[in-house]
Design a protein around this motif. Sequence first.
Motif, PDB file in Angstrom:
ATOM      1  N   GLY A   1      -7.512   2.775  -6.662  1.00  0.00           N
ATOM      2  CA  GLY A   1      -6.842   3.827  -6.448  1.00  0.00           C
ATOM      3  C   GLY A   1      -5.290   3.660  -5.784  1.00  0.00           C
ATOM      4  O   GLY A   1      -4.270   3.913  -6.349  1.00  0.00           O
ATOM      5  N   ALA A   2      -5.352   2.728  -5.001  1.00  0.00           N
ATOM      6  CA  ALA A   2      -3.836   1.923  -4.497  1.00  0.00           C
ATOM      7  C   ALA A   2      -3.317   1.158  -5.531  1.00  0.00           C
ATOM      8  O   ALA A   2      -2.001   1.535  -5.377  1.00  0.00           O
ATOM      9  CB  ALA A   2      -4.189   1.290  -3.004  1.00  0.00           C
ATOM     10  N   VAL A   3      -3.790   0.558  -6.322  1.00  0.00           N
ATOM     11  CA  VAL A   3      -2.967  -0.228  -7.421  1.00  0.00           C
ATOM     12  C   VAL A   3      -2.384   0.849  -8.179  1.00  0.00           C
ATOM     13  O   VAL A   3      -1.319   0.316  -8.637  1.00  0.00           O
ATOM     14  CB  VAL A   3      -4.144  -1.030  -8.162  1.00  0.00           C
ATOM     15  CG1 VAL A   3      -3.482  -1.649  -9.339  1.00  0.00           C
ATOM     16  CG2 VAL A   3      -4.714  -2.105  -7.244  1.00  0.00           C
ATOM     17  N   LEU A   4      -3.036   1.832  -8.712  1.00  0.00           N
ATOM     18  CA  LEU A   4      -2.489   2.697  -9.583  1.00  0.00           C
ATOM     19  C   LEU A   4      -1.497   3.760  -8.844  1.00  0.00           C
ATOM     20  O   LEU A   4      -0.563   4.450  -9.586  1.00  0.00           O
ATOM     21  CB  LEU A   4      -3.784   3.743 -10.189  1.00  0.00           C
ATOM     22  CG  LEU A   4      -4.572   3.055 -11.098  1.00  0.00           C
ATOM     23  CD1 LEU A   4      -5.865   4.010 -11.479  1.00  0.00           C
ATOM     24  CD2 LEU A   4      -3.781   2.660 -12.375  1.00  0.00           C
ATOM     25  N   GLY A   5      -1.760   4.117  -7.527  1.00  0.00           N
ATOM     26  CA  GLY A   5      -0.730   4.998  -6.753  1.00  0.00           C
ATOM     27  C   GLY A   5      -1.297   5.877  -5.875  1.00  0.00           C
ATOM     28  O   GLY A   5      -1.904   5.293  -4.851  1.00  0.00           O
ATOM     29  N   ALA A   6      -1.703   7.049  -6.518  1.00  0.00           N
ATOM     30  CA  ALA A   6      -2.408   7.912  -5.605  1.00  0.00           C
ATOM     31  C   ALA A   6      -3.384   8.934  -6.421  1.00  0.00           C
ATOM     32  O   ALA A   6      -3.033  10.273  -6.543  1.00  0.00           O
ATOM     33  CB  ALA A   6      -1.506   8.846  -4.840  1.00  0.00           C
ATOM     34  N   PRO A   7      -4.287   8.439  -7.242  1.00  0.00           N
ATOM     35  CA  PRO A   7      -4.981   9.454  -7.992  1.00  0.00           C
ATOM     36  C   PRO A   7      -6.060  10.285  -7.523  1.00  0.00           C
ATOM     37  O   PRO A   7      -6.434  11.079  -8.242  1.00  0.00           O
ATOM     38  CB  PRO A   7      -5.853   8.180  -9.167  1.00  0.00           C
ATOM     39  CG  PRO A   7      -5.866   6.910  -8.116  1.00  0.00           C
ATOM     40  CD  PRO A   7      -4.736   6.812  -7.328  1.00  0.00           C
ATOM     41  N   LEU A   8      -6.444  10.008  -6.237  1.00  0.00           N
ATOM     42  CA  LEU A   8      -7.456  10.635  -5.642  1.00  0.00           C
ATOM     43  C   LEU A   8      -6.991  11.244  -4.353  1.00  0.00           C
ATOM     44  O   LEU A   8      -7.608  11.394  -3.322  1.00  0.00           O
ATOM     45  CB  LEU A   8      -8.710   9.461  -5.193  1.00  0.00           C
ATOM     46  CG  LEU A   8      -9.219   8.744  -6.181  1.00  0.00           C
ATOM     47  CD1 LEU A   8     -10.442   8.091  -5.860  1.00  0.00           C
ATOM     48  CD2 LEU A   8      -9.831   9.810  -7.362  1.00  0.00           C
ATOM     49  N   ALA A   9      -5.887  11.818  -4.409  1.00  0.00           N
ATOM     50  CA  ALA A   9      -5.230  12.306  -3.320  1.00  0.00           C
ATOM     51  C   ALA A   9      -5.828  14.013  -2.836  1.00  0.00           C
ATOM     52  O   ALA A   9      -5.252  14.519  -1.849  1.00  0.00           O
ATOM     53  CB  ALA A   9      -3.670  12.359  -3.219  1.00  0.00           C
ATOM     54  N   HIS A  10      -6.570  14.248  -3.853  1.00  0.00           N
ATOM     55  CA  HIS A  10      -7.177  15.557  -3.484  1.00  0.00           C
ATOM     56  C   HIS A  10      -8.455  15.447  -3.739  1.00  0.00           C
ATOM     57  O   HIS A  10      -9.213  14.380  -3.850  1.00  0.00           O
ATOM     58  CB  HIS A  10      -6.625  16.882  -4.465  1.00  0.00           C
ATOM     59  CG  HIS A  10      -6.421  18.171  -3.737  1.00  0.00           C
ATOM     60  ND1 HIS A  10      -7.685  18.912  -3.470  1.00  0.00           N
ATOM     61  CD2 HIS A  10      -5.490  18.886  -3.651  1.00  0.00           C
ATOM     62  CE1 HIS A  10      -7.305  20.102  -3.119  1.00  0.00           C
ATOM     63  NE2 HIS A  10      -6.131  20.171  -3.223  1.00  0.00           N
ATOM     64  N   ASP A  11      -9.277  16.760  -3.974  1.00  0.00           N
ATOM     65  CA  ASP A  11     -10.644  16.364  -3.960  1.00  0.00           C
ATOM     66  C   ASP A  11     -11.384  15.854  -5.114  1.00  0.00           C
ATOM     67  O   ASP A  11     -10.689  15.825  -6.138  1.00  0.00           O
ATOM     68  CB  ASP A  11     -11.393  17.953  -4.259  1.00  0.00           C
ATOM     69  CG  ASP A  11     -11.029  18.854  -2.922  1.00  0.00           C
ATOM     70  OD1 ASP A  11     -10.890  18.200  -1.732  1.00  0.00           O
ATOM     71  OD2 ASP A  11     -10.968  20.158  -3.269  1.00  0.00           O
ATOM     72  N   PHE A  12     -12.296  14.717  -5.000  1.00  0.00           N
ATOM     73  CA  PHE A  12     -12.532  13.835  -6.125  1.00  0.00           C
ATOM     74  C   PHE A  12     -14.004  13.793  -6.081  1.00  0.00           C
ATOM     75  O   PHE A  12     -14.779  14.096  -4.813  1.00  0.00           O
ATOM     76  CB  PHE A  12     -11.818  12.547  -6.247  1.00  0.00           C
ATOM     77  CG  PHE A  12     -11.987  11.736  -4.970  1.00  0.00           C
ATOM     78  CD1 PHE A  12     -13.105  10.584  -4.914  1.00  0.00           C
ATOM     79  CD2 PHE A  12     -11.348  11.811  -3.683  1.00  0.00           C
ATOM     80  CE1 PHE A  12     -13.452   9.949  -3.826  1.00  0.00           C
ATOM     81  CE2 PHE A  12     -11.588  11.028  -2.589  1.00  0.00           C
ATOM     82  CZ  PHE A  12     -12.461  10.207  -2.653  1.00  0.00           C
ATOM     83  N   CYS A  13     -14.710  13.173  -6.990  1.00  0.00           N
ATOM     84  CA  CYS A  13     -16.033  12.641  -7.182  1.00  0.00           C
ATOM     85  C   CYS A  13     -15.773  11.157  -7.413  1.00  0.00           C
ATOM     86  O   CYS A  13     -15.327  10.709  -8.338  1.00  0.00           O
ATOM     87  CB  CYS A  13     -16.840  13.348  -8.395  1.00  0.00           C
ATOM     88  SG  CYS A  13     -16.924  15.286  -7.885  1.00  0.00           S
ATOM     89  N   VAL A  14     -17.154  10.319  -7.008  1.00  0.00           N
ATOM     90  CA  VAL A  14     -17.244   8.999  -7.488  1.00  0.00           C
ATOM     91  C   VAL A  14     -18.531   9.030  -8.280  1.00  0.00           C
ATOM     92  O   VAL A  14     -19.522   9.555  -7.664  1.00  0.00           O
ATOM     93  CB  VAL A  14     -17.399   8.135  -6.212  1.00  0.00           C
ATOM     94  CG1 VAL A  14     -17.895   6.760  -6.716  1.00  0.00           C
ATOM     95  CG2 VAL A  14     -16.157   8.145  -5.640  1.00  0.00           C
ATOM     96  N   ILE A  15     -18.662   8.419  -9.781  1.00  0.00           N
ATOM     97  CA  ILE A  15     -19.739   8.635 -10.354  1.00  0.00           C
ATOM     98  C   ILE A  15     -20.051   7.362 -10.728  1.00  0.00           C
ATOM     99  O   ILE A  15     -18.967   6.731 -11.556  1.00  0.00           O
ATOM    100  CB  ILE A  15     -19.806   9.796 -11.211  1.00  0.00           C
ATOM    101  CG1 ILE A  15     -19.589  11.081 -10.640  1.00  0.00           C
ATOM    102  CG2 ILE A  15     -21.057   9.633 -12.269  1.00  0.00           C
ATOM    103  CD1 ILE A  15     -19.491  12.407 -11.733  1.00  0.00           C
ATOM    104  N   SER A  16     -21.296   6.609 -10.748  1.00  0.00           N
ATOM    105  CA  SER A  16     -21.582   5.684 -11.536  1.00  0.00           C
ATOM    106  C   SER A  16     -22.252   5.971 -12.856  1.00  0.00           C
ATOM    107  O   SER A  16     -23.136   6.688 -13.032  1.00  0.00           O
ATOM    108  CB  SER A  16     -22.611   4.607 -10.565  1.00  0.00           C
ATOM    109  OG  SER A  16     -23.052   3.704 -11.495  1.00  0.00           O
ATOM    110  N   LEU A  17     -21.882   5.091 -14.083  1.00  0.00           N
ATOM    111  CA  LEU A  17     -22.358   5.272 -15.273  1.00  0.00           C
ATOM    112  C   LEU A  17     -23.459   4.434 -15.628  1.00  0.00           C
ATOM    113  O   LEU A  17     -24.109   4.398 -16.745  1.00  0.00           O
ATOM    114  CB  LEU A  17     -21.248   5.015 -16.448  1.00  0.00           C
ATOM    115  CG  LEU A  17     -20.065   6.038 -16.347  1.00  0.00           C
ATOM    116  CD1 LEU A  17     -19.092   5.978 -17.598  1.00  0.00           C
ATOM    117  CD2 LEU A  17     -20.374   7.677 -16.111  1.00  0.00           C
TER     118      LEU A  17
END
Length: 246
Positions: A120-136
């Motif tokens: 996320g830090a590489v991209l900018g701030a994509p998870l600055a609000h509520d988020f989910c982490v899901i493995s496929l």
Amino acid sequence: MQNHNIVFVVGLGPGGARFLTAQARSALQQAEVLCGYTVYLDLVRPLFPEKETYSTGMTKELDRCRWALETARAGRAVALVCSGDAGVYGMASPLLELAQGYPDVTVEVVPGLTAALSGGAVLGAPLAHDFCVISLSDRLTPWEVIETRLACAARGDFALALYNPSSKGRPDYLQKAVRILLANGKTPETVCGIVRNIGREGQEKRVLTLAELEKTQVDMFTTVFIGNAATRELAGRMVTPRGYKQ
């Protein structure tokens, strides 16, 4: 003072000394023996060349945990290492489950930078609000369960970080996931990002739309980020607003 009869389960982050937390470095220094999957041990072996190591291949996670606990019970300090964070798809959970049979062994969980944060830090701030982490990956979780979680995340308009998005045995899983998200409320214009080889040589990033993501090939070294309805591309970065009034 040397700790004995202890297993440190250590999250190494994405790899490389600069991503180790001070707590992780301290645990690795205290340990007499380092234990882990071969690829992850290779990340820290150059930092501690004098340390004894024990490695196993993929799918031998429980064997590593048992070895670490048996070795600690014999009076040694062990560091069981994994990439990212020890508690996020890491080794802390199976180790603590097995540790019930080793009451004389202390387990200390040492956190690390999981890919959602480092990528996320590489991209900018994509998870600055509520988020989910899901493995496929459906190696340990039925695909039907993964489908349900994806659908719920889309309906809730969460930003997502997707781990294990594709492999040789699962070449179309990311495409299947994107279609589920589109069918449950995400729009084709949703801002997304991908980061490959986070923190390692050959690191790559790209910001794209959900429609473009559906046609993009990725691999197991890639973490995928999918924005919420408010996520924007700003000067080439993926940014999910917190909601502050400008």
